[in-house]
Write a protein that holds these residues in place. Structure first.
Motif, PDB file in Angstrom:
ATOM      1  N   MET A   1       0.835  -1.183   0.000  1.00 44.36           N
ATOM      2  CA  MET A   1       0.000   0.000   0.000  1.00 44.36           C
ATOM      3  C   MET A   1       0.880   1.247   0.000  1.00 44.36           C
ATOM      4  SD  MET A   1      -3.384  -0.602   2.146  1.00 44.36           S
ATOM      5  CE  MET A   1      -3.261  -1.867   3.372  1.00 44.36           C
ATOM      6  N   TYR A   2       0.339   2.291  -0.577  1.00 49.43           N
ATOM      7  CA  TYR A   2       1.035   3.569  -0.649  1.00 49.43           C
ATOM      8  C   TYR A   2       0.129   4.621  -0.026  1.00 49.43           C
ATOM      9  CZ  TYR A   2       3.943   0.873  -3.694  1.00 49.43           C
ATOM     10  OH  TYR A   2       4.773  -0.106  -4.180  1.00 49.43           O
ATOM     11  N   TYR A   3       0.687   5.381   0.922  1.00 48.52           N
ATOM     12  CA  TYR A   3      -0.128   6.270   1.750  1.00 48.52           C
ATOM     13  C   TYR A   3       0.113   7.743   1.455  1.00 48.52           C
ATOM     14  CZ  TYR A   3      -0.978   2.081   4.444  1.00 48.52           C
ATOM     15  OH  TYR A   3      -1.358   0.810   4.814  1.00 48.52           O
ATOM     16  N   GLY A   4      -0.967   8.500   1.510  1.00 55.18           N
ATOM     17  CA  GLY A   4      -0.917   9.948   1.433  1.00 55.18           C
ATOM     18  C   GLY A   4      -1.447  10.516   2.729  1.00 55.18           C
ATOM     19  N   GLU A   5      -2.010  11.706   2.662  1.00 52.81           N
ATOM     20  CA  GLU A   5      -2.587  12.328   3.848  1.00 52.81           C
ATOM     21  C   GLU A   5      -4.020  11.868   4.101  1.00 52.81           C
ATOM     22  OE1 GLU A   5      -2.178  16.556   3.499  1.00 52.81           O
ATOM     23  OE2 GLU A   5      -0.044  16.413   3.053  1.00 52.81           O
ATOM     24  N   LYS A   6      -4.770  11.600   3.036  1.00 49.91           N
ATOM     25  CA  LYS A   6      -6.185  11.245   3.154  1.00 49.91           C
ATOM     26  C   LYS A   6      -6.508   9.849   2.666  1.00 49.91           C
ATOM     27  CE  LYS A   6      -7.864  15.946   2.569  1.00 49.91           C
ATOM     28  NZ  LYS A   6      -9.055  16.661   2.206  1.00 49.91           N
ATOM     29  N   VAL A   7      -5.727   9.370   1.685  1.00 53.75           N
ATOM     30  CA  VAL A   7      -6.042   8.089   1.054  1.00 53.75           C
ATOM     31  C   VAL A   7      -4.822   7.189   0.996  1.00 53.75           C
ATOM     32  CG1 VAL A   7      -7.845   9.117  -0.395  1.00 53.75           C
ATOM     33  CG2 VAL A   7      -5.532   8.856  -1.314  1.00 53.75           C
ATOM     34  N   CYS A   8      -5.103   5.929   0.734  1.00 50.13           N
ATOM     35  CA  CYS A   8      -4.026   5.009   0.392  1.00 50.13           C
ATOM     36  C   CYS A   8      -4.386   4.349  -0.932  1.00 50.13           C
ATOM     37  CB  CYS A   8      -3.768   3.982   1.484  1.00 50.13           C
ATOM     38  SG  CYS A   8      -5.001   2.706   1.635  1.00 50.13           S
ATOM     39  N   LEU A   9      -3.364   4.003  -1.675  1.00 51.47           N
ATOM     40  CA  LEU A   9      -3.523   3.249  -2.910  1.00 51.47           C
ATOM     41  C   LEU A   9      -3.184   1.809  -2.577  1.00 51.47           C
ATOM     42  CD1 LEU A   9      -1.786   5.551  -5.556  1.00 51.47           C
ATOM     43  CD2 LEU A   9      -4.088   5.704  -4.592  1.00 51.47           C
ATOM     44  N   ARG A  10      -4.092   0.909  -2.934  1.00 52.84           N
ATOM     45  CA  ARG A  10      -3.908  -0.505  -2.604  1.00 52.84           C
ATOM     46  C   ARG A  10      -4.387  -1.361  -3.757  1.00 52.84           C
ATOM     47  NH1 ARG A  10      -8.974  -2.334  -2.074  1.00 52.84           N
ATOM     48  NH2 ARG A  10     -10.562  -1.138  -0.987  1.00 52.84           N
ATOM     49  N   ALA A  11      -4.151  -2.654  -3.646  1.00 54.44           N
ATOM     50  CA  ALA A  11      -4.679  -3.602  -4.631  1.00 54.44           C
ATOM     51  C   ALA A  11      -6.195  -3.672  -4.476  1.00 54.44           C
ATOM     52  CB  ALA A  11      -4.072  -4.980  -4.398  1.00 54.44           C
ATOM     53  N   TYR A  12      -6.860  -4.027  -5.557  1.00 58.62           N
ATOM     54  CA  TYR A  12      -8.305  -4.221  -5.498  1.00 58.62           C
ATOM     55  C   TYR A  12      -8.626  -5.466  -4.677  1.00 58.62           C
ATOM     56  CZ  TYR A  12      -9.571  -0.585  -8.783  1.00 58.62           C
ATOM     57  OH  TYR A  12      -9.776   0.636  -9.372  1.00 58.62           O
TER      58      TYR A  12
END
Length: 177
Positions: free
Chosen positions: A1-12
């Motif tokens: 997972m890759y994290y920002g301030e509000k969201v994370c990008l992850r696998a479906y």
């Protein structure tokens, strides 16, 4: 997972299928997503697409966007058309849940995606296109460092009218500044 301030990008995940199918079939959202005829997508087509998602060496990667506070699936983003020789890639993003529109979630997700591409794929230029009527998207992309590179006049036909397609890009050096 890759994290920002509000969201994370992850696998479906399998539980994203039903929500994703509902979101991509929303009439207002579909207007912003596709330059083609806005034909509905079946839940089975969405399921097949989600189940087919795997990072691969050809450079196509698709991420689910998840609200970090609620752990809710709110959209997706991805990388396509990687040219390893010229070190370019094309990106796309969709915040499908309208409760998250205009609140910085798309900007946060795009910044994470850009950072992933520049730091992990050795890409020099990231490209995208949007429609001239999609002001919210253009503002998001500009906040992330994208600049207009060109305009394709009357490229899109929506709601009985022609619109321009706006081509934008950000370069590694500019983003790092």
């Amino acid at each position: 997972m890759y994290y920002g301030e509000k969201v994370c990008l992850r696998a479906y995940k399998e539980e994203d299928i039903k929500v994703a199918a509902e979101l991509v079939n929303d009439e207002e959202l579909k207007r912003f997503l596709t330059p083609r005829i806005p034909f509905p997508i079946s839940p089975w087509e969405e399921e097949d697409w989600i189940k087919s998602q795997k990072g691969n060496q050809s450079g196509q990667f698709n991420f689910a966007i998840e609200d970090m506070k609620t752990k809710k699936y709110i959209g997706g983003c991805g990388i396509q058309d990687v040219n390893w020789l010229a070190r370019t890639a094309t990106v796309g993003i969709m915040i499908g849940d309208k409760d998250y529109w205009g609140k910085g979630y798309g900007t946060d997700a795009m910044k994470i995606l850009i950072k992933f591409i520049f730091e992990n794929m050795n890409i020099n230029k990231i490209k995208l296109s949007t429609f001239s009527f999609n002001e919210r998207a253009k503002k998001c992309y500009e906040k992330c460092g994208f600049k207009v590179e060109g305009i394709l006049k009357d490229e899109i036909f929506k709601d009985g009218k022609y619109y321009d397609e706006v081509l934008m890009a950000v370069f590694r050096e500019e983003f790092q500044e």
